[in-house]
Design an enzyme around this catalytic site. Structure first.
Site, PDB file in Angstrom:
ATOM      1  N   CYS A   1      -7.412  10.971  -6.985  1.00 18.83           N
ATOM      2  CA  CYS A   1      -6.300  11.584  -7.704  1.00 18.83           C
ATOM      3  C   CYS A   1      -6.288  13.072  -7.388  1.00 18.83           C
ATOM      4  O   CYS A   1      -7.261  13.631  -6.915  1.00 18.83           O
ATOM      5  CB  CYS A   1      -6.483  11.404  -9.200  1.00 18.83           C
ATOM      6  SG  CYS A   1      -6.777   9.701  -9.659  1.00 18.83           S
TER       7      CYS A   1
ATOM      8  N   ARG B   1      -3.345  12.849  -2.182  1.00 19.79           N
ATOM      9  CA  ARG B   1      -4.583  12.291  -2.744  1.00 19.79           C
ATOM     10  C   ARG B   1      -4.335  11.031  -3.573  1.00 19.79           C
ATOM     11  O   ARG B   1      -5.265  10.287  -3.879  1.00 19.79           O
ATOM     12  CB  ARG B   1      -5.261  13.332  -3.636  1.00 19.79           C
ATOM     13  CG  ARG B   1      -5.639  14.594  -2.915  1.00 19.79           C
ATOM     14  CD  ARG B   1      -6.295  15.540  -3.864  1.00 19.79           C
ATOM     15  NE  ARG B   1      -7.549  15.013  -4.348  1.00 19.79           N
ATOM     16  CZ  ARG B   1      -8.708  15.159  -3.763  1.00 19.79           C
ATOM     17  NH1 ARG B   1      -8.789  15.827  -2.644  1.00 19.79           N
ATOM     18  NH2 ARG B   1      -9.807  14.645  -4.279  1.00 19.79           N
TER      19      ARG B   1
ATOM     20  N   TRP C   1      -4.081   7.854  -8.346  1.00 19.13           N
ATOM     21  CA  TRP C   1      -4.338   6.675  -7.514  1.00 19.13           C
ATOM     22  C   TRP C   1      -5.147   5.754  -8.417  1.00 19.13           C
ATOM     23  O   TRP C   1      -6.293   6.019  -8.733  1.00 19.13           O
ATOM     24  CB  TRP C   1      -5.132   7.067  -6.275  1.00 19.13           C
ATOM     25  CG  TRP C   1      -5.318   5.968  -5.277  1.00 19.13           C
ATOM     26  CD1 TRP C   1      -4.488   5.656  -4.240  1.00 19.13           C
ATOM     27  CD2 TRP C   1      -6.412   5.055  -5.193  1.00 19.13           C
ATOM     28  NE1 TRP C   1      -4.997   4.595  -3.535  1.00 19.13           N
ATOM     29  CE2 TRP C   1      -6.181   4.209  -4.094  1.00 19.13           C
ATOM     30  CE3 TRP C   1      -7.567   4.863  -5.951  1.00 19.13           C
ATOM     31  CZ2 TRP C   1      -7.052   3.188  -3.731  1.00 19.13           C
ATOM     32  CZ3 TRP C   1      -8.434   3.837  -5.591  1.00 19.13           C
ATOM     33  CH2 TRP C   1      -8.177   3.020  -4.482  1.00 19.13           C
TER      34      TRP C   1
ATOM     35  N   ASN D   1     -10.173  12.705 -12.343  1.00 22.70           N
ATOM     36  CA  ASN D   1     -10.198  12.078 -11.026  1.00 22.70           C
ATOM     37  C   ASN D   1     -11.561  11.418 -10.890  1.00 22.70           C
ATOM     38  O   ASN D   1     -12.571  12.093 -10.972  1.00 22.70           O
ATOM     39  CB  ASN D   1     -10.007  13.167  -9.955  1.00 22.70           C
ATOM     40  CG  ASN D   1     -10.270  12.675  -8.550  1.00 22.70           C
ATOM     41  OD1 ASN D   1     -10.213  11.484  -8.276  1.00 22.70           O
ATOM     42  ND2 ASN D   1     -10.563  13.584  -7.644  1.00 22.70           N
ATOM     43  N   GLY D   2     -11.603  10.108 -10.736  1.00 21.78           N
ATOM     44  CA  GLY D   2     -12.902   9.437 -10.600  1.00 21.78           C
ATOM     45  C   GLY D   2     -12.940   8.159 -11.407  1.00 21.78           C
ATOM     46  O   GLY D   2     -11.905   7.614 -11.792  1.00 21.78           O
TER      47      GLY D   2
ATOM     48  N   GLU E   1      -8.697   1.944  16.384  1.00 21.56           N
ATOM     49  CA  GLU E   1      -7.977   3.031  15.724  1.00 21.56           C
ATOM     50  C   GLU E   1      -6.457   2.835  15.844  1.00 21.56           C
ATOM     51  O   GLU E   1      -5.713   3.068  14.887  1.00 21.56           O
ATOM     52  CB  GLU E   1      -8.428   4.371  16.334  1.00 21.56           C
ATOM     53  CG  GLU E   1      -7.700   5.615  15.833  1.00 21.56           C
ATOM     54  CD  GLU E   1      -7.828   5.872  14.337  1.00 21.56           C
ATOM     55  OE1 GLU E   1      -8.609   5.194  13.664  1.00 21.56           O
ATOM     56  OE2 GLU E   1      -7.096   6.747  13.844  1.00 21.56           O
TER      57      GLU E   1
ATOM     58  N   LYS F   1      -3.972   2.517  12.657  1.00 26.39           N
ATOM     59  CA  LYS F   1      -2.806   3.391  12.452  1.00 26.39           C
ATOM     60  C   LYS F   1      -1.563   2.557  12.185  1.00 26.39           C
ATOM     61  O   LYS F   1      -0.781   2.855  11.294  1.00 26.39           O
ATOM     62  CB  LYS F   1      -2.531   4.266  13.686  1.00 26.39           C
ATOM     63  CG  LYS F   1      -3.352   5.503  13.938  1.00 26.39           C
ATOM     64  CD  LYS F   1      -3.334   6.568  12.910  1.00 26.39           C
ATOM     65  CE  LYS F   1      -4.245   6.288  11.774  1.00 26.39           C
ATOM     66  NZ  LYS F   1      -5.565   6.849  11.765  1.00 26.39           N
TER      67      LYS F   1
ATOM     68  N   GLU G   1      -1.725   0.679   8.679  1.00 23.27           N
ATOM     69  CA  GLU G   1      -1.699   1.485   7.453  1.00 23.27           C
ATOM     70  C   GLU G   1      -0.347   2.149   7.196  1.00 23.27           C
ATOM     71  O   GLU G   1       0.005   2.363   6.046  1.00 23.27           O
ATOM     72  CB  GLU G   1      -2.843   2.500   7.417  1.00 23.27           C
ATOM     73  CG  GLU G   1      -2.725   3.640   8.387  1.00 23.27           C
ATOM     74  CD  GLU G   1      -3.921   4.576   8.331  1.00 23.27           C
ATOM     75  OE1 GLU G   1      -4.513   4.749   7.263  1.00 23.27           O
ATOM     76  OE2 GLU G   1      -4.249   5.161   9.383  1.00 23.27           O
TER      77      GLU G   1
ATOM     78  N   HIS H   1     -12.641 -15.208  23.058  1.00 29.00           N
ATOM     79  CA  HIS H   1     -13.473 -15.880  22.053  1.00 29.00           C
ATOM     80  C   HIS H   1     -12.734 -16.140  20.744  1.00 29.00           C
ATOM     81  O   HIS H   1     -13.358 -16.272  19.706  1.00 29.00           O
ATOM     82  CB  HIS H   1     -14.744 -15.054  21.813  1.00 29.00           C
ATOM     83  CG  HIS H   1     -15.548 -14.893  23.064  1.00 29.00           C
ATOM     84  ND1 HIS H   1     -16.398 -15.871  23.537  1.00 29.00           N
ATOM     85  CD2 HIS H   1     -15.583 -13.888  23.988  1.00 29.00           C
ATOM     86  CE1 HIS H   1     -16.940 -15.462  24.673  1.00 29.00           C
ATOM     87  NE2 HIS H   1     -16.455 -14.264  24.969  1.00 29.00           N
TER      88      HIS H   1
ATOM     89  N   LYS I   1      -5.742   9.824   0.510  1.00 33.13           N
ATOM     90  CA  LYS I   1      -6.317  10.580   1.624  1.00 33.13           C
ATOM     91  C   LYS I   1      -7.825  10.709   1.502  1.00 33.13           C
ATOM     92  O   LYS I   1      -8.544  10.668   2.486  1.00 33.13           O
ATOM     93  CB  LYS I   1      -5.674  11.968   1.654  1.00 33.13           C
ATOM     94  CG  LYS I   1      -6.123  12.847   2.792  1.00 33.13           C
ATOM     95  CD  LYS I   1      -5.476  12.432   4.084  1.00 33.13           C
ATOM     96  CE  LYS I   1      -5.996  13.203   5.274  1.00 33.13           C
ATOM     97  NZ  LYS I   1      -5.844  12.438   6.513  1.00 33.13           N
TER      98      LYS I   1
END
Ligand code: F6R
Length: 617
Positions: A2, A27, A75, A101-102, A490, A494, A497, A513, A612
């Protein structure tokens, strides 16, 4: 996760808080709230949704102004995102108010105890439990707010950054941190103070800043110096007042539609900033205090363990190839979340490198704390200066990428690889595994990389066109080998997300495989097929895909003719040393994801469900 921001002073607090929330929205952005003290009353407005939704609501709900207030962008951890669960939260008496936040892990047991004492709860959050615990302690112990906060925090298990305000004593804030960051901006002559999850909300007002350390709290009072204490034993701490180097321009979009696009374009400069002052090509020197001062430890290391999450973990995988190839040091790459709970074997002569853009990722932080306890030497590779991981590490080096605000990491990745390349080269020269001639060639080539990245940014329109052809795909595969296997991972990350298209990265040879079963005419496959690093083998993989009618987007080296004849689309990257190809092949993949996400009208900078800086596990 947050974002929190607050102001106490002589200015109108409302715009400072709202602008601060907008800067911190990266955030967390599932709900937002603001509270103002107008001299008499607390006025609160909060809502599910974005800061822009909050602004609309405030227009209807808050008509007065005030010089004290704070705000939150959430968040969700405990409790679904809705108006009631949004912060701030009042205590039962409505005298105390908090933003947090937490996570408070033992909130359940505390809540039951408080319910038994007559407390009622409006929300499903752990935060409302904490503010009521503070109120209960303040009442029963008959102590001031600061003391009550301290006693309460000694009872909770979890992570937090909190701001607490008492309307019956409206000249102070109490702030505290454990595991989630808090920056305090100090105005001239202590006439005003700013509080935020990072310094971005207040850089236009003050450059003087204190970052609370884990386990510290502060009582912030106008006209008085801030008093910082240890939460556990109440001892006073002399806070370090830092001079911020951040400026406003760095955290604005600068004419780009999205932060992500701006940050993709910033990569040539960010890479230069990473090696500036460190890589002296003419002198044939790489200077890096964190490594130089600990060279013997690095040379004695039997292995390097890299811990990281997400994109930083992918940079760690590239580093595995770099360190093993260039410096011949064995490397293991670990997810912070797995490593911390696996009871790993860590020896005193192991070096643990933690890679983290934010320097706040909870799992990476916990992993290095554990490694330290087991006697390992910990080296931090972080972007955010003064962040928790940077401070917890024994030594380290910053990437100097500048603020990365788009939730999808771009310049953080390429600058991490740049920095890790320099370390690998330094160690390779020092332990005799790289000849002076090769070392020079590497340095000369690294100096050319920013220009090559720049040239790749010029093919934006071509990448955009290819993106338009594949924007409606439901799935995509990304394949690469060697140094470019992590780039495939990566690239897939990208895409998923920010566009929400399902994508998976694989080492190209692994295709046979399992993933090959997915290939048909509807499956686009991005293949990194640069001319070094198992080129012929990757070409064979491309043939196999073509035989099954898959659509191929190939990333090739300039001048390639073989793949051009087979693939549906080719994107050329300039020639470079194999070890540095990830710095180039990554760029078109970033642009490809970006354009698809824009075409699908996704929220590129704030993709759903993501934050983030992941400060909870
Ligand atoms: C992906 C992304 C995340 C982060 C991960 C680690 O684009 O941004 O996967 O890489 O959350 O974050 P840091 O590097 O801050 O530790």
């Amino acid at each position: 996760m947050c974002g929190i921001t607050g102001y106490i002073g002589y200015r109108d607090a409302h715009p400072i808080i709202i602008n601060g929330l907008k800067r911190l929205e990266y955030r967390g952005y599932d709900s937002a709230g603001l509270i103002l003290y107008d001299g008499k009353e607390l006025k609160m407005s909060k809502t599910k949704g974005k800061v822009s939704d909050l602004e609309k609501r405030i227009k209807k709900e808050i008509t007065t102004t005030g010089n004290i207030g704070f705000g939150h962008t959430r968040w969700a951890t405990h409790g679904v995102p809705n108006d009631v669960n949004s912060h701030p939260h009042f205590s039962e008496s409505e005298n105390l108010v908090i933003i947090h936040n937490g996570i408070i892990e033992n909130y359940d047991t505390i809540k039951i105890e408080l319910i038994n004492r007559g407390y009622t709860f409006k929300s499903d959050t752990d935060t409302e439990v904490l503010i009521n615990l503070i109120e209960e302690i303040k009442k029963t112990e008959n102590v001031k707010l600061g003391k009550a906060v301290q006693l309460a925090l000694n009872q909770v298990i979890g992570a937090y950054a909190i701001v607490v305000f008492d309307k019956t004593k409206p000249d102070e804030f109490v702030v505290a941190r454990l595991g989630s960051p808090i920056a305090i901006g100090i105005g001239e002559d202590n006439k005003e103070f700013f509080i935020a999850s990072d310094a971005s909300p207040f850089i236009e007002y003050t450059k003087n800043c204190v970052y609370l350390e884990d386990g510290e709290m502060a009582v912030i009072k106008i006209d008085r110096e801030i008093k910082v204490r240890k939460i556990q034993d109440d001892s006073l701490v002399d806070p370090d007042i830092l001079q911020l180097k951040l400026n406003l321009e760095q955290i604005e979009k600068g004419g780009y539609d999205h932060f992500m696009l701006k940050e993709i374009h910033e990569q040539p400069k960010a890479i230069i900033d990473t090696f500036r002052g460190r890589m002296l090509v003419n002198e044939g020197l790489i200077r890096m205090a964190g490594v130089d001062d600990n060279m013997q430890k690095f040379l004695n290391a039997k292995r390097i363990i890299i811990v990281a999450c997400g994109t930083s973990w992918h940079a760690g995988l590239v580093a595995e190839y770099l360190f093993e190839d260039i410096a011949r040091i064995p490397v293991e790459v670990e997810y912070g979340s797995e490593f911390r709970y696996r009871n790993p074997i860590i020896n005193k002569d192991d070096i643990v490198i933690a890679i983290s853009q934010s320097g706040e990722t909870a799992d990476t932080l916990a992993a290095i704390k554990m490694a330290k306890e087991k006697g390992a030497f910990v080296f931090g590779v972080c972007n955010v200066v003064g962040s928790s991981i940077a401070r917890e590490a024994h030594a380290g080096a910053y990437t100097h990428a500048g603020p990365e605000i788009g939730v999808a990491s771009t310049k953080a990745f390429t600058t991490q690889i740049t920095l890790l390349s320099l370390i690998a080269l330094k160690l390779g020269l020092a332990n005799g595994n790289v000849s002076k001639t090769d070392y020079h060639s590497y340095l000369q080539e690294m100096e050319l990389i920013p220009k090559k990245v720049e040239s790749l940014l010029e093919i934006n329109d071509k990448v955009k066109y290819i993106a338009s052809e594949y924007k409606d795909a439901k799935n995509m595969l990304y394949l690469g080998r060697g140094f470019n296997f992590p780039v495939a991972l990566e690239g897939a990350l990208k895409l998923k997300e920010i566009s929400y298209i399902h994508a998976e990265g694989y080492p190209a040879a692994e295709m046979k495989h399992g993933p090959i079963a997915l290939i048909d005419e509807n499956m686009p496959i991005v293949v990194i097929a640069t001319n070094k690093g198992h080129y012929e083998k990757v070409v064979s993989n491309i043939q196999e895909i073509k035989a099954r009618k898959g659509k191929i987007i190939a990333i090739v080296t300039e001048g390639d003719t073989t793949v051009k004849g087979i693939a549906d689309h080719v994107i050329e990257v300039p020639e470079t040393i194999e070890a540095f190809t990830p710095l180039l092949t990554t760029i078109p993949l970033q642009l490809f994801s970006y354009h698809i996400a824009v075409m699908l009208e996704r929220n590129v900078d704030q993709p759903r469900n993501l934050a983030k800086s992941v400060t909870v596990e």
